[in-house]
Design an enzyme around this catalytic site. Structure first.
Site, PDB file in Angstrom:
ATOM      1  N   CYS A  74      -2.817  -4.795   3.908  1.00 59.19           N
ATOM      2  CA  CYS A  74      -2.027  -5.566   4.300  1.00 59.19           C
ATOM      3  C   CYS A  74      -1.890  -7.249   3.926  1.00 59.19           C
ATOM      4  O   CYS A  74      -1.263  -7.789   4.238  1.00 59.19           O
ATOM      5  CB  CYS A  74      -2.011  -5.776   6.109  1.00 59.19           C
ATOM      6  SG  CYS A  74      -1.693  -4.254   6.673  1.00 59.19           S
ATOM      7  N   HIS A  81      -1.871 -12.094  10.379  1.00 64.08           N
ATOM      8  CA  HIS A  81      -1.411 -10.988  10.351  1.00 64.08           C
ATOM      9  C   HIS A  81      -1.389 -10.316  11.614  1.00 64.08           C
ATOM     10  O   HIS A  81      -2.000 -10.473  12.515  1.00 64.08           O
ATOM     11  CB  HIS A  81      -2.526 -10.201   9.585  1.00 64.08           C
ATOM     12  CG  HIS A  81      -2.202  -8.392   9.362  1.00 64.08           C
ATOM     13  ND1 HIS A  81      -0.960  -8.292   8.877  1.00 64.08           N
ATOM     14  CD2 HIS A  81      -2.853  -7.586   9.655  1.00 64.08           C
ATOM     15  CE1 HIS A  81      -0.973  -7.111   8.936  1.00 64.08           C
ATOM     16  NE2 HIS A  81      -1.878  -6.659   9.447  1.00 64.08           N
ATOM     17  N   GLU A 100       0.694  -1.120  -0.002  1.00 66.02           N
ATOM     18  CA  GLU A 100      -0.080   0.121   0.155  1.00 66.02           C
ATOM     19  C   GLU A 100       0.836   1.241  -0.010  1.00 66.02           C
ATOM     20  O   GLU A 100       0.634   2.308   0.044  1.00 66.02           O
ATOM     21  CB  GLU A 100      -1.128   0.021   1.139  1.00 66.02           C
ATOM     22  CG  GLU A 100      -0.319  -0.129   2.503  1.00 66.02           C
ATOM     23  CD  GLU A 100      -1.338   0.390   3.582  1.00 66.02           C
ATOM     24  OE1 GLU A 100      -2.040  -0.175   3.853  1.00 66.02           O
ATOM     25  OE2 GLU A 100      -1.007   1.376   4.197  1.00 66.02           O
TER      26      GLU A 100
END
Ligand SMILES: [Zn+2]
Lengths: 353, 133
Positions: free
Chosen positions: A113, A235, A81
């Site tokens: 992400c 994550h 990103e």
């Protein structure tokens, strides 16, 4: 066709700053922030580093560990990103730097992400269908939080690269399962330097719901249970979320220990799960199974069921630095240096001579 | 420097593309079409070679008064490095405290940003040196 990981490489910038140091500048309790986020330091890129240089470092490390001819790579995707260009793909420069042939399909990916794991899935499809012999998937970021924003304590930099193929795989990608909804937990509008987030909205309806849904779906698909896995990586926007979601899904702290890097380097966004998986592959033994769930705001989660193969015994892991070595090679900086590095001070722009 | 010229130099900036004289074996960086020793004898005998990227510090200086685009990096080390193939390259030596730099220190190349044409222009990437433990 069975598809898997043929090689991998990782990179983390050397500089680190502590939450205590950030808190000292903003008059907030950095100690408490560190405890709440379970982050002891975060990585900071040097002013001459960006997603392109990080992707190149990781991809070069990946190529050092394998004898695969780069000209046989038919696809390359970089998920991030924080691509340096809004228009001009990061991947074009990575291809040139690892000397692929020009006969390659390239695109940059963006899904908060989890853009790096979306790239892995694309490569799985292309290799599995026989469209390409090898594909490269990279997840890398140099994310920033606005000065004084809670994100500033966690947003960091790093990345990892994966060579996906169907021969001499060090790990097979047995199954993948995704879960995606329209959830506005975190976003950044075009042209805005820093992201916005929905505060408390980021937890339950976003991260926990999606990671659990993808995790449960993956275990249903693979007909597995948490005890089948030697390692799990989730994550990790902070040090606490992955431990909580692991528990919800039935995994132990021990299973997530090796892949949990955020306490030492912060949230590397698209780099987070790829780096955590790299740390696991650094130490994994043949036959061990790895459970992976990446999460991207907006929101979605990608799960992978992975089995390490016998090939890992002959694989040249030592040809590139391990994640542990990258974590140990660090230099602490103060907030003034950090602000200078991250361009939080505006300067007159110069020309290339 | 023009975008076109920098673009043409990408193989050398990214991957240290050099040339080697097929007659006397001398290595040139940036690459040359004719050997400076063998002249006409070397025509058609120059081979492409990629430098390994490893070498040692031959000389260096610490830069305190930087051009504006390197403002954020100063003080930084500018090093002349004798590559293992014998050629000399000059670039920034990064990820190091200027006090830790020594003549003879082993270094290797890495790809970094080397400049940009302002905030809306092209970003240039090229080799810099880092310590090679
Ligand atoms: Zn000659």
């Amino acid at each position: 066709m069975q598809v898997g990981i043929v090689s991998y490489g990782a990179y983390v910038p050397h500089y680190r700053i502590t939450p205590q140091e950030i808190g000292r500048v903003w008059g907030t309790d950095g100690e408490l922030m560190s405890k709440n986020l379970l982050i002891f330091s975060k990585s900071v890129p040097s002013p001459d580093e960006d997603v392109i240089t990080i992707s190149v470092e990781a991809a070069r490390a990946m190529m050092k560990r394998t004898k695969v001819d780069p000209r046989l790579i038919g696809a390359l995707y970089v998920g991030s990103e924080s691509h340096p260009y809004a228009v001009k793909p990061t991947g074009t420069i990575v291809c040139e730097a690892i000397r692929t042939s020009p006969n390659i399909t390239v695109a940059d990916y963006e899904f908060a992400c989890k853009a790096g794991t979306a790239a892995i899935q694309t490569c799985m499809g292309l290799v599995g269908s026989g469209m390409v012999k090898y594909g490269v998937a990279i997840g890398a970021d140099t994310s920033q939080g606005a000065p004084g924003d809670p994100l500033e304590y966690s947003a960091s930099a790093g990345g990892a690269a994966y060579l996906i193929g169907s021969e001499e795989m060090i790990a097979t990608l047995n199954h993948t399962f995704s879960y995606t909804t329209d959830t506005p937990d975190f976003w950044r509008r075009e042209g805005q330097p820093y992201p916005s987030h929905g505060g408390r909205f980021t937890g339950e309806p976003a991260y926990f719901k999606h990671v659990q849904a993808a995790g449960k779906g993956l275990m249903n698909l693979a007909k597995t249970k948490p005890t089948d896995y030697a390692y799990a990586v989730f994550h990790q926007p902070n040090g606490k979320f992955p431990a909580r979601v692991a528990k919800m899904l039935g995994f132990t702290d021990k299973q997530i220990e090796v892949g949990l890097l955020t306490p030492q380097i912060g949230n590397t966004y698209s780099g987070a799960v790829p780096l955590g998986l790299a740390a696991i592959l650094d130490v994994a033994k043949p036959g061990e199974r790895i459970f992976v769930v990446a999460y991207g705001s907006g929101a979605g989660a990608d799960g992978f069921d992975i089995t390490v193969t016998d090939n890992i015994s002959n694989y040249d892991r030592k040809a590139a630095p391990s994640v542990k070595e990258l974590l140990e090679k660090k230099r602490m900086i103060d907030y003034a240096t950090y602000a200078k590095f991250r361009g939080k001070i505006r300067m007159q722009e110069g020309e290339v001579s | 420097m023009s975008t076109a010229r920098l673009w043409r130099e990408n193989p050398s900036r990214y991957n240290l593309a050099a040339s080697k004289c097929g007659v006397c074996g001398k290595v040139f960086f940036p690459p040359r079409n004719v050997c400076s020793t063998c002249h006409r004898k070397s025509i058609g005998k120059m081979e492409q070679l990629l430098l390994s990227g490893e070498g040692e510090v031959y000389s260096y200086s610490v830069v305190h008064e930087a051009p504006s685009q390197f403002e954020m990096l100063k003080p930084y080390v500018l090093a002349m490095v004798r590559m293992d193939e014998g050629v000399m390259l000059t670039s920034q030596l990064i990820d190091v405290d200027p006090k830790e730099v020594d003549i003879g220190m082993r270094v290797k190349t890495t790809l970094r940003k080397v400049g940009e044409d302002g905030p809306a222009g092209v970003i240039y990437y090229g080799y810099k040196f880092t310590p090679n433990p």
